[in-house]
Write an enzyme that holds these catalytic residues in place. Structure first.
Site, PDB file in Angstrom:
ATOM      1  CG  ASP A  86      36.864  38.778  47.353  1.00 43.76           C
ATOM      2  OD1 ASP A  86      37.840  37.922  47.182  1.00 43.76           O
ATOM      3  OD2 ASP A  86      36.077  39.023  46.348  1.00 43.76           O
ATOM      4  CG  ASP A 146      40.598  39.898  41.885  1.00 47.73           C
ATOM      5  OD1 ASP A 146      41.163  40.893  41.517  1.00 47.73           O
ATOM      6  OD2 ASP A 146      41.089  38.784  42.094  1.00 47.73           O
ATOM      7  CG  ASP A 163      32.905  41.009  44.400  1.00 53.91           C
ATOM      8  OD1 ASP A 163      33.715  40.196  45.210  1.00 53.91           O
ATOM      9  OD2 ASP A 163      32.701  41.060  43.211  1.00 53.91           O
TER      10      ASP A 163
END
Length: 287
Positions: free
Chosen positions: A41, A43, A237
């Site tokens: 990922d 961000d 995240d």
């Protein structure tokens, strides 16, 4: 039960095949192949609030030097890969344009597979419209095959009203991703999932979401780099998108603690990542 002939042993119970931990609940797979491909990922993993995560530039540099296929994933459909490449470069992250995979690209590929050469009414920005044009779609507000909702900085009430009427008239409803909010320096912003909920409430029609946590996002990414799920790791995240999506696609899943989900929050989910690390800096030596 009759007697068996002398010297013939009565068959016993079938042998028990050793089982590995329950991977459906996210338990680690003990017999996974070494990681040959990486999905990560963007961000919360490589960047956070407009700044690179410590160790992320070195992580990307090691990935590129290794020669292993990798993709940087994002549910944000606003930007084209070229836009994102420039954004990452300003933060010291040297990611090639072809190594970026967005929900806009995944949505365009999905529609091209489902209905080649179709038509769509689009609420979104250049990332989405460019991707749809690239697969041969015509953008129109006259009896389109699909209404496609993506992210935009300014959701127009007029455009939302048009989308509702087109869906009521029979257009199929597609949304790039289900995220209800997005990050910004000032705080949370309403995202595509929130607007999709408004349209669904008005039409009674739920959209098909292509982006994470739909494992189709992962499978399309794997196909793009000719990777196999059993030898690919997904770094994310968020437990509810990145980890869930990777898990359902059969990947090794690695949760980093530089974004949304904390270690304590991860324990509350009925599924688990393969492992949890502080940041991508902890993975540099594994590449």
């Amino acid at each position: 039960m009759g007697h068996l002939p002398r010297g013939v042993l009565r068959p016993g119970p079938p042998p028990v095949t050793p089982t590995r931990p329950d991977t459906a609940l996210g338990a680690p797979m003990l017999d996974r192949k070494p990681v040959q491909s990486w999905l990560t990922d963007m961000d919360g993993v490589l960047v956070h609030e407009g700044q690179p995560v410590p160790g992320a530039p070195e992580f990307v540099k090691r990935l590129r030097a290794s020669g292993k296929p990798f993709l940087v994933l994002t549910n944000n459909s606003i930007y084209t890969p070229r836009d994102l490449q420039a954004r990452l470069a300003r933060m010291g992250l040297d990611v090639p344009e072809e190594a970026i995979w967005s929900s806009a690209l995944a949505t365009a590929q999905f529609l091209a597979d489902q209905r080649p050469g179709g038509t769509a009414y689009v609420i979104g920005e250049a990332g989405l419209t460019t991707a749809l044009h690239a697969v041969g779609y015509v953008l129109t507000d006259f009896a389109p095959d699909y209404v496609v909702l993506g992210e935009t900085r300014t959701y127009s009430f007029e455009a939302i009203t048009k989308a509702i009427r087109l869906i009521n008239d029979g257009a199929r409803f597609i949304c790039t991703n289900p995220d209800v909010t997005g990050p910004s320096v000032e705080g949370a912003l309403p995202a595509a999932g929130s607007v999709a909920a408004m349209i669904s409430k008005a039409t009674g029609i739920e959209p098909y979401f292509v982006g994470k946590p739909n494992p189709m996002m992962m499978r399309s990414a794997l196909n793009t780099i000719n990777a196999h799920s059993e030898s690919t790791a997904m770094i994310g995240d968020r437990m509810d998108t990145d980890i869930l999506c990777g898990l359902e696609a059969g990947l090794e899943t690695i949760l980093v603690l530089t974004g949304i989900s904390t270690r304590a929050e991860a324990e509350r989910y009925p599924y688990r990542p393969s492992r949890i690390v502080e940041s991508v800096a902890d993975l540099i030596d594994e590449i």
